[in-house]
Each structure stands twice: as structure tokens, then as C-alpha cells.
Design a protein around this motif. Structure first.
Motif, short mmCIF file in Angstrom:
data_model
loop_
_atom_site.label_atom_id
_atom_site.label_comp_id
_atom_site.label_asym_id
_atom_site.label_seq_id
_atom_site.Cartn_x
_atom_site.Cartn_y
_atom_site.Cartn_z
N UNK A 260 49.65 -97.95 -30.12
CA UNK A 260 50.06 -99.35 -30.00
C UNK A 260 49.81 -100.05 -31.32
N UNK A 261 50.66 -100.99 -31.64
CA UNK A 261 50.50 -101.81 -32.85
C UNK A 261 49.80 -103.11 -32.48
N UNK A 262 49.08 -103.67 -33.43
CA UNK A 262 48.36 -104.92 -33.15
C UNK A 262 49.30 -106.04 -32.74
N UNK A 280 46.33 -93.65 -20.19
CA UNK A 280 45.48 -94.81 -19.91
C UNK A 280 44.58 -95.16 -21.10
N UNK A 281 44.70 -94.38 -22.18
CA UNK A 281 43.88 -94.57 -23.38
C UNK A 281 44.83 -94.52 -24.57
N UNK A 282 44.98 -95.65 -25.28
CA UNK A 282 45.98 -95.75 -26.33
C UNK A 282 45.33 -96.18 -27.64
N UNK A 283 45.41 -95.35 -28.68
CA UNK A 283 44.90 -95.77 -30.00
C UNK A 283 45.69 -96.96 -30.53
N UNK A 284 45.00 -97.82 -31.25
CA UNK A 284 45.64 -99.00 -31.86
C UNK A 284 45.65 -98.81 -33.37
N UNK A 285 46.82 -98.95 -33.98
CA UNK A 285 46.97 -98.73 -35.43
C UNK A 285 47.68 -99.91 -36.07
N UNK A 286 47.52 -99.97 -37.37
CA UNK A 286 48.29 -100.91 -38.19
C UNK A 286 48.80 -100.10 -39.38
N UNK A 287 50.07 -99.74 -39.32
CA UNK A 287 50.59 -98.79 -40.29
C UNK A 287 49.99 -97.42 -39.99
N UNK A 291 42.68 -98.63 -36.09
CA UNK A 291 41.86 -99.82 -35.89
C UNK A 291 40.92 -99.69 -34.70
N UNK A 292 41.38 -98.99 -33.66
CA UNK A 292 40.56 -98.88 -32.46
C UNK A 292 41.40 -98.35 -31.31
N UNK A 293 41.12 -98.82 -30.11
CA UNK A 293 41.88 -98.37 -28.95
C UNK A 293 41.91 -99.44 -27.89
N UNK A 294 42.82 -99.28 -26.94
CA UNK A 294 42.88 -100.13 -25.77
C UNK A 294 43.07 -99.22 -24.57
N UNK A 295 42.40 -99.53 -23.48
CA UNK A 295 42.52 -98.69 -22.28
C UNK A 295 42.70 -99.57 -21.05
N UNK A 309 52.19 -112.82 -23.31
CA UNK A 309 51.78 -113.59 -24.49
C UNK A 309 50.54 -113.03 -25.17
N UNK A 310 49.80 -112.19 -24.47
CA UNK A 310 48.57 -111.61 -25.06
C UNK A 310 48.93 -110.46 -26.00
N UNK A 311 48.33 -110.46 -27.19
CA UNK A 311 48.59 -109.42 -28.18
C UNK A 311 47.50 -108.34 -28.14
N UNK A 312 47.92 -107.12 -28.42
CA UNK A 312 46.97 -106.00 -28.50
C UNK A 312 45.90 -106.29 -29.53
N UNK A 313 46.31 -106.91 -30.65
CA UNK A 313 45.38 -107.19 -31.73
C UNK A 313 44.25 -108.14 -31.36
#
Length: 376
Positions: A260-262, A280-287, A291-295, A309-313
Motif C-alpha cells: 500500500x502507498x501512503x 490481512x497484513x500489507x506493507x506500506x511503502x513510499x516509492x 515505511x511500515x505496515x497496516x493490518x 477519507x482516511x489515508x494509509x499514511x
């Protein structure tokens, strides 16, 4: 191991933690001592006296248990084995070793010092009790010291039962390991002894329930189930470590990953990644940078009306050494990290670049398949 435990104090550099389940057993002890034990051993006292005496006895029992675990921890430290936490919970206390012992001698001395310390405490309280009898001290104080003598004897004797993972089971494993040189075989025998003992506790506990000793029998059954599960899981973990000791994370990690992107919204993340690919576990990247993960646990905290309206970042969990490892990390080391941090899934990254994700399920599937191939 105890993700809901909180820090209480620090003693000799060891963090003492309390799991919420401890409050249940503490309350049950106070209730039982107030209603039954002290009224029988010390008649004609007020209910308030019984209650105060029961609180003192419960505190004394758990301080004794804490000393038992501290003795394990101090000896472990002499063998360069760090103890991350000492945690009090519903079934007693446990010193959480950062790594497994590497020699039979270390196993033996770390294990046996716990019961020895409890016997010493029992002797100390017994001596204090007799001193107070000779001084004509108050009956409540004498009964309190008698109880603490008894409870320390129970802790010592019960822990010497040769059933893994009790201290006696660890002593048995150390002796078998020393004699045969086979760590896995010694663990198997000690674990089997633990399972046999647990079945004995469960059967006799059930008989006690059916013959009118409900609460005591139920507690015995619960302890039996705990020992059974702990002995089985301990042996399974040893097998896993043996199967994985020559492997690194890069051998087993999932390299086909969905990120996922921020800038992504939670709504887009759920529809385009989580539901589409069943993850159910998705790494978060920027390019290219991790950066981390969201689950799913993070997403559950966000009202569905705000997904669009809520952003992953704004909500992702930052990459840290507690949830991210390098590709060169050995798998036994990874198991230790997962156990310590209570993580089932870890990000894999070198120099800030996402390489993959590794899960406990990945390792278990590998071990299961390997064992099946070896057996056939």
C-alpha cells in the motif's frame, strides 16, 4: 508471550510484569483463604481479620513465587542468558529466557535453583514461626507464617515433578541430554513425561469434581491442560528450531507481496488489496522505501464511514526492529524475536528496501512438509 501484561517494578535489572489473569487467581486466593482456610485454622476471629490476613498471605505467596523466578533469572544471567521479563499470571510465574540453554549444565542449574530457593523460604518461614511461638506472638502472625511455610513447600515439591515444562522436567531433560548427548531426544522424553503427568492431573481433577470437590478439582484440570499444551508446544518448537537452524529468512519469505502507498485511502486498500488478494497484513511503502505496515487490527479501529477519507499514511504502523528483520537473520533468531514481540508476521528489509514478508505459518508449513518427506 503475555501481550497484555504491564510492567510493575524492576528488580536486579529484571522487569517484573503482571498479566491481567493474575488478578483472577489473586482474588480467588483471598476469597478462599477468607472463607475457608483461616476460619478453620484460626477460629473466633472477625471477618475483617480473616480478610486482612488473607491479603497478607496472598501477597506473601506471590512474593515467594517471584523470588523463585528471580533465582532462575539470576542463575541464567551467569550463563549469559538474558531474561527479558518475569511475568506473574494465572498459573503462577514464568521467567522468559531470551534464548534456549546451550549445555546440560546450564539447564540443570537454572532449573534446580528455583525449587531450592522455595525450600529455603519454607525453612525460613518455619523457623520464624517457631521463634514467634516461643515469644508468645499473636496467633494470626503464627498462622500466617505456617501458611507461607506450606505454600513454599507446595511450590518446591510441585515444581520438582519430572514433567516438562516444570522445573523437574527441565532437570530430567538436562540429565538425559548429558547422558545421551541428544537434545531433541531428551526434550521428547521430558515432554512426554509432562503430557502423562498432565493427563493424570486432568483425570484426578475430574474425579474430584464428580465426588464433590468442585473448585479444587476444576483448578487441577485447568493446570493439567496448561501443562499438556505447554509440553507439546515446547517440543514442537525444538523440532522447528532444529529444522530451521541452517536456513535464513531469504529461503522462506514470501517475495510476491502486495503493498500500500501512503497516499492510498483505507477504502481503496480494502477493496484493491485486502479483499482482492485475501491478505490481512500489507506493507506500506513510499516509492522503494519501506515505511511500515497496516493490518486488519488497524483497520478495525477506523469507522467504516471514514474509510473513503482516511489515508494509509495517517494510520500505518512504523517499521521498527520489533516488526522488521534483515534477510540474513537466521530463522531460530527470528523465532526468538517473534516470541518476544508476540508477532506472527514480520517485514523483511535490507537498507530500508522491502524484500518480502515472512510469517509463522510459512515456517510451520516448511517444517511440516520437511517432516513428512523425512518420514517417507
Amino acid at each position: 508471550m503475555f501481550k497484555n501484561a504491564f510492567n510493575l517494578i524492576e528488580v536486579f535489572g529484571f522487569k517484573i510484569r503482571v498479566d491481567p489473569s493474575w488478578f483472577l487467581i489473586a482474588a480467588l486466593m483471598v476469597w478462599s483463604l477468607t472463607i475457608t482456610y483461616f476460619p478453620e485454622t484460626l477460629p473466633e476471629q472477625s471477618r475483617l481479620d480473616y480478610f486482612a490476613l488473607s491479603i497478607a498471605a496472598t501477597i506473601g505467596a506471590f512474593v515467594s513465587l517471584l523470588i523463585h523466578e528471580l533465582s532462575h533469572s539470576l542463575v541464567a544471567r551467569t550463563y549469559n542468558i538474558n531474561v527479558t521479563n518475569i511475568t506473574l499470571f494465572i498459573f503462577g510465574g514464568v521467567a522468559e529466557l531470551e534464548k534456549e540453554v546451550t549445555t546440560p549444565a546450564a539447564e540443570f542449574w537454572i532449573a534446580i535453583v528455583g525449587p531450592v530457593s522455595s525450600f529455603i523460604l519454607a525453612g525460613l518461614f518455619y523457623t520464624l514461626g517457631h521463634i514467634n511461638i516461643s515469644l508468645n506472638a499473636s496467633d494470626p502472625l503464627i498462622e500466617l507464617l505456617k501458611y507461607l511455610t506450606f505454600i513454599n513447600l507446595v511450590i518446591a515439591v510441585f515444581n520438582l515433578v519430572p514433567a516438562f515444562p516444570l522445573d523437574g522436567g527441565r532437570i530430567l531433560r538436562s540429565l538425559l541430554w548429558k547422558r545421551s548427548g541428544n537434545y531433541i531426544g531428551a526434550t521428547y522424553v521430558a515432554s512426554l513425561a509432562g503430557q502423562v503427568f498432565s493427563v493424570f492431573l486432568i483425570i484426578t481433577g475430574m474425579l474430584a469434581i464428580f465426588t464433590g470437590f468442585g473448585s479444587g478439582g476444576l483448578w487441577q484440570v485447568l493446570i493439567g491442560f496448561f501443562i499438556f499444551m505447554a509440553s507439546r508446544s515446547s517440543y514442537a518448537q525444538v523440532l522447528m528450531r532444529e529444522a530451521l537452524k541452517e536456513k535464513t529468512i531469504s529461503n522462506l519469505m514470501s517475495q510476491v507481496i502486495h503493498t500500500a502507498d501512503v497516499a492510498d485511502t483505507i477504502d481503496a486498500l480494502v477493496e484493491d488489496v485486502i479483499l482482492r488478494y485475501g491478505v490481512s497484513f500489507v506493507p506500506v511503502t513510499e516509492g522503494d522505501m519501506l515505511l511500515g505496515y497496516i493490518d486488519k487490527n488497524v483497520i478495525h479501529k477506523i469507522d467504516t464511514d471514514n474509510w473513503a477519507t482516511s489515508k494509509v499514511g495517517d494510520v500505518y504502523i512504523t517499521s521498527t526492529p520489533q516488526n522488521t528483520v534483515s534477510s540474513a537473520t537466521s530463522l531460530p533468531e527470528l523465532i526468538d524475536i517473534m516470541s518476544k514481540e508476540n508477532q506472527r508476521k514480520m517485514l523483511v528489509s535490507d537498507n530500508g528496501i522491502l524484500l518480502g514478508v515472512i510469517t509463522l505459518a510459512d515456517m510451520m508449513d516448511y517444517v511440516s512438509l520437511r517432516n513428512k518427506l523425512v518420514m517417507h
